[in-house]
Design a protein around this motif. Structure first.
Motif, short mmCIF file in Angstrom:
data_model
loop_
_atom_site.label_atom_id
_atom_site.label_comp_id
_atom_site.label_asym_id
_atom_site.label_seq_id
_atom_site.Cartn_x
_atom_site.Cartn_y
_atom_site.Cartn_z
N PHE A 134 0.82 -1.21 0.00
CA PHE A 134 0.00 0.00 0.00
C PHE A 134 0.86 1.26 0.00
CE2 PHE A 134 -3.46 -2.72 1.80
CZ PHE A 134 -4.41 -2.44 0.82
N LEU A 135 2.01 1.20 0.63
CA LEU A 135 2.89 2.36 0.71
C LEU A 135 3.39 2.81 -0.65
CD1 LEU A 135 4.06 4.18 2.90
CD2 LEU A 135 5.98 2.60 3.12
N GLN A 136 3.39 1.92 -1.63
CA GLN A 136 3.86 2.26 -2.98
C GLN A 136 2.91 3.23 -3.67
OE1 GLN A 136 6.98 1.15 -3.32
NE2 GLN A 136 6.47 0.20 -1.36
N GLY A 137 1.61 3.16 -3.33
CA GLY A 137 0.65 4.13 -3.85
C GLY A 137 0.13 3.89 -5.24
N THR A 138 0.50 2.80 -5.88
CA THR A 138 -0.01 2.53 -7.23
C THR A 138 -1.25 1.64 -7.15
OG1 THR A 138 1.28 0.51 -7.59
CG2 THR A 138 2.36 2.62 -8.14
N HIS A 139 -2.03 1.64 -8.22
CA HIS A 139 -3.23 0.79 -8.26
C HIS A 139 -2.86 -0.67 -8.13
CE1 HIS A 139 -6.37 -1.58 -10.37
NE2 HIS A 139 -7.14 -0.87 -9.58
N LYS A 140 -1.85 -1.08 -8.90
CA LYS A 140 -1.42 -2.49 -8.87
C LYS A 140 -0.96 -2.89 -7.47
CE LYS A 140 2.25 -5.45 -10.58
NZ LYS A 140 3.56 -5.45 -11.24
N ILE A 193 -1.66 3.29 3.50
CA ILE A 193 -2.59 3.73 2.46
C ILE A 193 -2.53 5.25 2.32
CG2 ILE A 193 -5.04 3.95 1.84
CD1 ILE A 193 -5.43 1.14 3.09
N GLY A 194 -2.62 5.94 3.45
CA GLY A 194 -2.57 7.40 3.40
C GLY A 194 -1.27 7.93 2.82
N MET A 195 -0.16 7.37 3.26
CA MET A 195 1.14 7.84 2.77
C MET A 195 1.37 7.44 1.31
SD MET A 195 2.01 9.67 5.19
CE MET A 195 3.61 10.19 4.59
N GLY A 196 0.88 6.28 0.92
CA GLY A 196 0.99 5.86 -0.48
C GLY A 196 0.20 6.79 -1.39
N LEU A 197 -0.99 7.17 -0.94
CA LEU A 197 -1.80 8.12 -1.72
C LEU A 197 -1.12 9.49 -1.77
CD1 LEU A 197 -5.35 7.08 -0.51
CD2 LEU A 197 -4.50 6.96 -2.87
N TYR A 198 -0.51 9.89 -0.66
CA TYR A 198 0.23 11.16 -0.65
C TYR A 198 1.38 11.11 -1.67
CZ TYR A 198 3.71 14.58 0.64
OH TYR A 198 4.66 15.56 0.59
N GLN A 199 2.12 10.01 -1.67
CA GLN A 199 3.26 9.89 -2.59
C GLN A 199 2.81 9.89 -4.05
OE1 GLN A 199 6.41 6.99 -1.64
NE2 GLN A 199 5.37 6.73 0.33
N ARG A 213 -9.95 2.90 -5.98
CA ARG A 213 -10.40 4.02 -5.16
C ARG A 213 -10.10 3.81 -3.68
NH1 ARG A 213 -13.47 8.03 -7.44
NH2 ARG A 213 -12.51 9.05 -5.64
N VAL A 214 -8.85 3.47 -3.36
CA VAL A 214 -8.48 3.35 -1.94
C VAL A 214 -8.54 4.70 -1.24
CG1 VAL A 214 -7.15 1.20 -2.11
CG2 VAL A 214 -6.00 3.38 -2.45
N ASP A 215 -8.61 5.79 -2.04
CA ASP A 215 -8.78 7.11 -1.43
C ASP A 215 -10.13 7.19 -0.70
OD1 ASP A 215 -9.96 6.93 -4.04
OD2 ASP A 215 -10.16 9.11 -4.10
N ILE A 216 -11.16 6.59 -1.25
CA ILE A 216 -12.46 6.56 -0.58
C ILE A 216 -12.33 5.81 0.74
CG2 ILE A 216 -14.83 5.64 -0.69
CD1 ILE A 216 -14.72 6.18 -3.73
N PHE A 217 -11.61 4.70 0.71
CA PHE A 217 -11.42 3.91 1.93
C PHE A 217 -10.75 4.72 3.03
CE2 PHE A 217 -8.84 1.36 4.73
CZ PHE A 217 -9.78 0.47 5.24
#
Length: 194
Positions: free
Chosen positions: A29-35, A87-93, A163-167
């Motif tokens: 999750f920290l990677q922030g990509t969809h895959k 998840i949060g930090m991956g989305l930030y990255q 859409r892990v941002d919604i989560f």
């Protein structure tokens, strides 16, 4: 459970295995990509399935212990906190949006407060169940329904649709509302008994 019952793995080793797999999911999750989010969600689901077996193995092998129950709860919450943060930090990255750092903090904070408020009652409940499994029935109340692990299926769905941002939004606000509810319930219960 059938796979683990015939192995030399102790229930605590199964708990540790589940913890390691859960922490690996956080790394994805920290990677922030969809895959990577999809792999992380699948890995977290696998971790949760393994975690569901440790208590059954403990009962079937007559290896139940207070330490095992506490270890299970602590490891579950370590995984949840690591995943929410990742998840949060991956989305930030991946987006560069600072809001995701705040959401990661809020999700971790709400989860930590909920864990601190609930941990002693969960441990007591596990001890009662292990003492008399057939006679003890878990009361199905709002707290038990909200404190379960079903969020992993929602997370998996959000990862599938990208859409892990919604989560993380839901988790950031939901965990803090739940923590506030737990604190309110604890205070109300303390006031009614005094």
């Amino acid at each position: 459970t059938r796979l683990f019952i015939n192995t030399p793995l102790s229930p605590n080793m199964i708990t540790a295995l589940s913890l390691c797999i859960g922490l690996v999911s956080a790394v994805f999750f920290l990677q922030g990509t969809h895959k990577d989010s999809l792999i992380g969600a699948g890995t977290l689901l696998f971790s949760a399935w393994i975690d569901c077996t440790d208590g059954e193995v403990a009962r079937l092998k007559f290896l139940e212990s207070k330490i095992g129950g506490k270890l299970d709860i602590i490891c579950d919450n370590l995984v949840h906190i690591a995943v929410f943060f990742a998840i949060g930090m991956g989305l930030y990255q991946s987006t560069g949006e600072d809001i995701f750092k705040l959401l990661a903090f809020l999700a971790v904070f709400g989860s930590l407060i909920s864990f601190l408020v609930l941990s002693s009652s969960i441990i007591n409940l596990k001890e009662k169940v292990s003492i008399n499994t057939s006679a003890f029935k878990v009361k199905n109340n709002l707290t038990n329904n909200l404190a379960n692990r079903d969020f992993i299926y929602f997370l998996f769905l959000m990862a599938i649709i990208g859409r892990v941002d919604i989560f993380i939004y839901v988790t950031a606000f939901g965990s803090n509302i739940f923590a506030a509810y737990l604190i309110y319930s604890k205070i109300k219960s303390a006031l009614s008994t005094s």
